[in-house]
Enzyme design. Structure first.
Site, PDB file in Angstrom:
ATOM      1  N   TRP A   8       1.002  -1.373  -0.169  1.00 35.90           N
ATOM      2  CA  TRP A   8      -0.119   0.128  -0.116  1.00 35.90           C
ATOM      3  C   TRP A   8       0.551   1.198  -0.627  1.00 35.90           C
ATOM      4  O   TRP A   8       2.022   1.659   1.531  1.00 35.90           O
ATOM      5  CB  TRP A   8      -1.272   0.014   1.486  1.00 35.90           C
ATOM      6  CG  TRP A   8      -1.520   0.987   1.387  1.00 35.90           C
ATOM      7  CD1 TRP A   8      -2.893   1.904   0.578  1.00 35.90           C
ATOM      8  CD2 TRP A   8      -2.083   2.002   2.674  1.00 35.90           C
ATOM      9  NE1 TRP A   8      -3.346   2.592   1.035  1.00 35.90           N
ATOM     10  CE2 TRP A   8      -3.043   2.825   2.097  1.00 35.90           C
ATOM     11  CE3 TRP A   8      -1.463   1.991   3.483  1.00 35.90           C
ATOM     12  CZ2 TRP A   8      -3.868   3.277   3.094  1.00 35.90           C
ATOM     13  CZ3 TRP A   8      -2.283   2.432   4.868  1.00 35.90           C
ATOM     14  CH2 TRP A   8      -2.384   3.753   4.199  1.00 35.90           C
ATOM     15  N   ASP A  36      -0.706  -5.436   8.984  1.00 34.59           N
ATOM     16  CA  ASP A  36      -2.070  -4.524   8.889  1.00 34.59           C
ATOM     17  C   ASP A  36      -3.176  -4.953   8.686  1.00 34.59           C
ATOM     18  O   ASP A  36      -3.111  -5.957   7.950  1.00 34.59           O
ATOM     19  CB  ASP A  36      -1.354  -3.734   7.479  1.00 34.59           C
ATOM     20  CG  ASP A  36      -2.251  -2.324   7.112  1.00 34.59           C
ATOM     21  OD1 ASP A  36      -3.763  -2.532   7.084  1.00 34.59           O
ATOM     22  OD2 ASP A  36      -1.771  -1.315   6.358  1.00 34.59           O
ATOM     23  N   LYS A  79     -13.722  -1.242   5.145  1.00 35.70           N
ATOM     24  CA  LYS A  79     -13.674  -1.886   4.144  1.00 35.70           C
ATOM     25  C   LYS A  79     -15.337  -2.981   4.653  1.00 35.70           C
ATOM     26  O   LYS A  79     -15.778  -3.200   3.966  1.00 35.70           O
ATOM     27  CB  LYS A  79     -13.264  -2.269   3.852  1.00 35.70           C
ATOM     28  CG  LYS A  79     -11.399  -1.894   4.005  1.00 35.70           C
ATOM     29  CD  LYS A  79     -11.106  -0.742   2.407  1.00 35.70           C
ATOM     30  CE  LYS A  79      -9.767  -0.281   2.713  1.00 35.70           C
ATOM     31  NZ  LYS A  79      -9.907   0.330   2.075  1.00 35.70           N
TER      32      LYS A  79
HETATM   33  N1  KET Z   1      -3.830  -0.669   4.866  1.00 37.30           N
HETATM   34  C1  KET Z   1      -4.019  -1.374   4.050  1.00 37.30           C
HETATM   35  C2  KET Z   1      -3.151  -2.025   3.423  1.00 37.30           C
HETATM   36  C3  KET Z   1      -5.272  -0.799   3.297  1.00 37.30           C
HETATM   37  O1  KET Z   1      -5.438  -0.913   2.025  1.00 37.30           O
HETATM   38  C4  KET Z   1      -5.308   0.685   3.655  1.00 37.30           C
HETATM   39  C5  KET Z   1      -6.691   1.482   2.910  1.00 37.30           C
HETATM   40  C6  KET Z   1      -5.748   0.894   5.083  1.00 37.30           C
HETATM   41  C7  KET Z   1      -4.483   0.541   5.229  1.00 37.30           C
HETATM   42  C8  KET Z   1      -6.116   2.742   5.516  1.00 37.30           C
HETATM   43  O2  KET Z   1      -7.430   2.504   5.401  1.00 37.30           O
HETATM   44  P1  KET Z   1      -8.178   3.417   6.855  1.00 37.30           P
HETATM   45  O3  KET Z   1      -9.261   3.933   5.923  1.00 37.30           O
HETATM   46  O4  KET Z   1      -7.269   4.064   6.755  1.00 37.30           O
HETATM   47  O5  KET Z   1      -8.698   2.635   7.637  1.00 37.30           O
HETATM   48  N2  KET Z   1      -6.758   1.552   1.116  1.00 37.30           N
HETATM   49  C9  KET Z   1      -7.785   2.215   0.510  1.00 37.30           C
HETATM   50  C10 KET Z   1      -7.889   3.370   0.307  1.00 37.30           C
HETATM   51  C11 KET Z   1      -6.423   4.638   0.574  1.00 37.30           C
HETATM   52  O6  KET Z   1      -5.335   3.707   0.094  1.00 37.30           O
HETATM   53  O7  KET Z   1      -6.986   5.085   2.075  1.00 37.30           O
HETATM   54  C12 KET Z   1      -6.693   1.493  -1.631  1.00 37.30           C
HETATM   55  O8  KET Z   1      -5.574   1.204  -1.285  1.00 37.30           O
HETATM   56  O9  KET Z   1      -7.545   2.139  -1.848  1.00 37.30           O
END
Ligand code: KET
Length: 443
Positions: free
Chosen positions: A169, A250, A286
């Site tokens: 990520w 993560d 998610k």
């Molecule tokens: N870790 C991973 C691996 C991840 O894909 C995301 C979000 C997050 C943490 C953080 O998400 P939060 O909403 O802060 O709990 N990924 C998607 C959104 C982004 O990039 O913010 C994405 O990769 O599309």
């Protein structure tokens, strides 16, 4: 730029100053720029965030058949955001609660939420919970959890590098760079097999300096959709134990990969069984569809020892100080919704059903996409579409092809060829498959 407040009342300079000095002091007081040392030229223009930039470009596109496969957010079969039925029910419970208010949460967050979150990720009968070896802080979702963990490690575990999967990520790089932790990578994705480069991964991890931090995606790896098997996790754990490496999990997709919350937490629980001291960044964006509510947790688990309880209490006290200075206390609403779901048997069961709905639809789209590409005889192999798991598929499309498909077919995906599977549905999958077929043949 803030205006200088010109002092009235007492004079800022004394009558013994020379007229020239008095003049220059007066001009310092009147000109807003004169007394600042901030040189705006040192601030270069930063590039737009690629993912949020892509979302904006999609929104501005007026083409009626445009397809959004960018950000990892679930969409229903009509390409619309989906408020989980269980979340609607939980919100109803909150609305009818006469004690609902908008007070600050404690620094570490809502206690019912953090304790239920421990059980969710570690398992209800986790020995680590029973032995009080876990401390949890509610964070600004997964991003905030990764950040708090990185900040804590930069302060109390200094001089170590962090190892990321290649690729990972993208935000991992920025978050750890912000707290000045040195970054290294381990091979992860094999372009040849479009699966795990297991040997490369083990080899690099095995050569990492003792004590290094290794960031691991607990399930549904982003961006590749490729996860180690349980047997492979066991070997990773073995090597990491030998080298005394520190796992940082993560966990952003628990329940999303397989539809089964326990199965998706298997790797973390296995590592804890093996006696690791580790930390976990947990997101509810998610799996509960609470993206904008920013609900998540940071967990720190120490190894079993006679003074584990006192160790964990010291760690908790330091996390509280960091949290207080950064965000003071976390946002309440999303945590309240999640807590209502996590702490009620009937709502929890409904959630499990909603997770099966989401993961089931994604798995179905994988099957349909693969068979359409196979049927058309699209050059290349497409088994990885169904082998990969979770929210994303790493299609293998090149950056050139990605740009072409955006221009020609108004299909939006990240430049690395990642697609969010949830953006596909029975109305657009045929259009998408044909666009892929065309771009692969032509570009
Ligand atoms: N870790 C991973 C691996 C991840 O894909 C995301 C979000 C997050 C943490 C953080 O998400 P939060 O909403 O802060 O709990 N990924 C998607 C959104 C982004 O990039 O913010 C994405 O990769 O599309």
């Amino acid at each position: 730029m803030a205006q200088h407040a010109y002092q009235t009342g007492s004079s800022p300079f004394t009558s013994s100053d020379s007229p020239k000095l008095r003049l220059s002091q007066l001009s310092d007081q009147l000109s807003p720029m004169a007394s600042t040392h901030f040189d705006a030229d040192v601030v270069p223009q930063a590039p737009e965030d690629p993912l949020f930039g892509l979302m904006a470009a999609y929104r501005n596109d007026t083409f009626d058949k445009k397809v959004d496969l960018g950000i990892g957010a679930y969409r229903d079969n009509n390409a619309k955001p989906w408020v989980l039925p269980v979340v609607k029910k939980a919100e109803e419970v909150l609305r009818n609660d006469p004690d609902f208010n908008h007070e600050y949460l404690p620094i570490a967050g809502l206690a019912n939420f953090t304790s239920a979150s421990q059980k969710l990720v570690l398992g209800a009968d986790s020995p680590a919970i029973k032995e009080k070896r876990v401390t949890t802080v509610q964070t600004i979702s997964g991003t905030g959890a990764v950040h708090l963990g990185a900040l804590f490690l930069s302060k109390f575990y200094p001089g170590r590098s962090v190892y990321f999967s290649d690729p990972t990520w993208v935000n991992h790089h920025q978050i750890f760079t912000n707290v000045h932790i040195k970054i290294a990578t381990y091979p992860y994705f094999s372009a040849k097999t479009k699966g795990l480069d297991f040997e490369g991964m083990l080899d690099t991890i095995g050569k990492a300096a003792e004590g290094s931090i290794v960031l691991l995606h607990s399930c549904a790896h982003n961006p590749t959709g490729v996860d180690p098997t349980q047997e492979q996790w066991k070997e990773i754990s073995k090597v990491m134990k030998e080298k005394k490496l520190f796992p940082f999990f993560d966990s952003a997709y628990q329940g999303f990969a397989s539809g089964d919350l326990n199965k998706d937490a298997w790797a973390i629980r296995y590592f804890i069984e093996q006696g690791f001291e580790l930390c976990i960044a947990q997101s509810y964006s998610k799996n509960l569809g609470l993206y904008g509510e920013r609900a998540g947790c940071f967990h720190f688990v120490t190894g079993a020892s006679s003074d584990a309880e006192s160790t964990i209490s010291r760690i908790a006290s330091q996390l509280a100080i960091l949290q207080r200075s950064e965000i003071s206390n976390p946002p309440a609403y999303g945590a309240r919704v999640a807590s209502a779901v996590l702490n009620d048997e009937a709502l929890f069961a409904q959630w499990e059903e909603d997770l099966r709905t989401m993961s089931g639809r994604i798995i179905e789209m994988r099957d349909v996409l693969r068979s359409k590409l196979d049927e058309m005889g699209t050059p290349g192999t497409w088994n990885h579409i169904t082998d990969q798991i979770g929210m994303f598929s790493y299609t293998g499309l090149t950056e050139k092809q990605v740009l072409k498909i955006r221009e020609a077919a108004h299909v939006y995906m990240t430049k690395n060829g990642r697609i969010s599977m949830a953006g596909l549905n029975t109305n657009n999958i045929d259009y998408f498959a044909k666009a892929v077929d065309k771009v692969v043949r032509e570009t």
